[in-house]
Design a protein around this motif. Structure first.
Motif, PDB file in Angstrom:
ATOM      1  N   GLU A  18       0.833  -1.202   0.000  1.00 45.20           N
ATOM      2  CA  GLU A  18       0.000   0.000   0.000  1.00 45.20           C
ATOM      3  C   GLU A  18       0.873   1.261   0.000  1.00 45.20           C
ATOM      4  N   LEU A  19       1.941   1.246   0.780  1.00 38.49           N
ATOM      5  CA  LEU A  19       2.843   2.398   0.831  1.00 38.49           C
ATOM      6  C   LEU A  19       3.569   2.572  -0.506  1.00 38.49           C
ATOM      7  N   LEU A  20       3.979   1.472  -1.119  1.00 35.81           N
ATOM      8  CA  LEU A  20       4.596   1.536  -2.448  1.00 35.81           C
ATOM      9  C   LEU A  20       3.637   2.173  -3.442  1.00 35.81           C
ATOM     10  N   GLU A  21       2.382   1.752  -3.429  1.00 33.61           N
ATOM     11  CA  GLU A  21       1.403   2.302  -4.360  1.00 33.61           C
ATOM     12  C   GLU A  21       1.238   3.802  -4.162  1.00 33.61           C
ATOM     13  N   ALA A  22       1.302   4.268  -2.921  1.00 25.99           N
ATOM     14  CA  ALA A  22       1.211   5.706  -2.657  1.00 25.99           C
ATOM     15  C   ALA A  22       2.433   6.438  -3.207  1.00 25.99           C
ATOM     16  N   GLY A  26       2.297   9.256  -6.266  1.00 28.76           N
ATOM     17  CA  GLY A  26       2.901  10.583  -6.170  1.00 28.76           C
ATOM     18  C   GLY A  26       3.906  10.829  -7.281  1.00 28.76           C
ATOM     19  N   ALA A  27       4.729   9.828  -7.568  1.00 27.99           N
ATOM     20  CA  ALA A  27       5.743   9.973  -8.618  1.00 27.99           C
ATOM     21  C   ALA A  27       5.106  10.102  -9.995  1.00 27.99           C
ATOM     22  N   ARG A  28       3.915   9.527 -10.156  1.00 26.09           N
ATOM     23  CA  ARG A  28       3.227   9.562 -11.451  1.00 26.09           C
ATOM     24  C   ARG A  28       2.114  10.617 -11.482  1.00 26.09           C
ATOM     25  N   ASP A  29       2.169  11.563 -10.576  1.00 29.23           N
ATOM     26  CA  ASP A  29       1.163  12.625 -10.550  1.00 29.23           C
ATOM     27  C   ASP A  29       1.071  13.257 -11.942  1.00 29.23           C
ATOM     28  N   THR A 123      14.459  10.738   4.579  1.00 29.54           N
ATOM     29  CA  THR A 123      13.907   9.385   4.646  1.00 29.54           C
ATOM     30  C   THR A 123      12.616   9.396   5.451  1.00 29.54           C
ATOM     31  N   VAL A 124      11.599   8.790   4.899  1.00 23.31           N
ATOM     32  CA  VAL A 124      10.301   8.727   5.566  1.00 23.31           C
ATOM     33  C   VAL A 124      10.269   7.467   6.427  1.00 23.31           C
ATOM     34  N   HIS A 125      10.170   7.654   7.730  1.00 24.36           N
ATOM     35  CA  HIS A 125      10.108   6.555   8.694  1.00 24.36           C
ATOM     36  C   HIS A 125       8.649   6.380   9.116  1.00 24.36           C
ATOM     37  N   LEU A 126       8.118   5.196   8.944  1.00 23.39           N
ATOM     38  CA  LEU A 126       6.707   4.935   9.216  1.00 23.39           C
ATOM     39  C   LEU A 126       6.543   3.781  10.193  1.00 23.39           C
ATOM     40  N   ALA A 127       5.764   4.005  11.238  1.00 24.94           N
ATOM     41  CA  ALA A 127       5.481   2.941  12.204  1.00 24.94           C
ATOM     42  C   ALA A 127       4.123   2.311  11.949  1.00 24.94           C
ATOM     43  N   GLU A 128       3.279   3.008  11.213  1.00 25.74           N
ATOM     44  CA  GLU A 128       1.933   2.511  10.942  1.00 25.74           C
ATOM     45  C   GLU A 128       1.566   2.826   9.503  1.00 25.74           C
ATOM     46  N   TYR A 138       3.029   9.590  -0.797  1.00 29.16           N
ATOM     47  CA  TYR A 138       2.655  10.285  -2.029  1.00 29.16           C
ATOM     48  C   TYR A 138       3.534  11.524  -2.210  1.00 29.16           C
ATOM     49  N   GLU A 139       3.695  12.289  -1.136  1.00 29.49           N
ATOM     50  CA  GLU A 139       4.535  13.488  -1.190  1.00 29.49           C
ATOM     51  C   GLU A 139       5.987  13.126  -1.514  1.00 29.49           C
TER      52      GLU A 139
END
Length: 150
Positions: A18-22, A26-29, A123-128, A138-139
């Motif tokens: 899901e995060l990859l798709e976001a 964003g890259a394909r905006d 680097t975007v660090h995500l816990a959830e 996306y950003e």
């Protein structure tokens, strides 16, 4: 001139996918032009993929405080053959982990520094997962792709 953004990722779970798709959205905006986005799983990415890229996004889960074995294998495979060809190119990354993404981030940033890549987005660090995580990804994708845009 078109440019290529190479997205190398290890996304074994529904959440990391899901995060990859976001990131890819964003890259394909539609407002970003002149950028071809190539998404390649870490275990399938090759030296020609790296040499053909103008910028990079790396995505991984944090496993035991480190990047995934698949992304580490990618870097082990391509690092030295691409060493003199990627310096100065932009990159960023996203890391998902339930508790410790710092070690994975430090390792990834060390490899990128050794390559001489230019970090253009922290680097975007995500816990959830969830809406906030998707928006941040996306950003991330949009910012790195826009930097390569015409």
């Amino acid at each position: 001139m078109r440019r290529t953004l190479l997205v190398v990722h290890h996304t074994p779970s529904p959440l990391t996918r899901e995060l990859l798709e976001a990131v890819l959205s964003g890259a394909r905006d539609p407002e970003i032009s002149g950028v071809d986005v190539r998404s390649v799983p870490a275990l399938g990415a090759t030296i020609p993929d790296v040499l053909g890229a103008d910028g990079f996004l790396f995505g991984t889960p944090a496993n035991f405080g480190y990047m995934s074995g698949a992304l580490k294998h990618f870097f082990d495979t391509v690092y030295y053959p691409c060493l003199d060809a990627v310096a100065g190119k932009p990159y960023s990354a996203w890391i998902h982990g339930n508790n410790d993404t710092v070690g994975a981030g430090r390792a990834l940033e060390s490899i990128a520094a050794g390559w001489g890549l230019a970090q253009v987005f922290g680097t975007v660090h995500l816990a959830e997962g969830g809406r906030d995580a998707r928006e941040r990804c996306y950003e991330l994708g949009g910012t790195v792709a826009a930097g390569l845009s015409d």
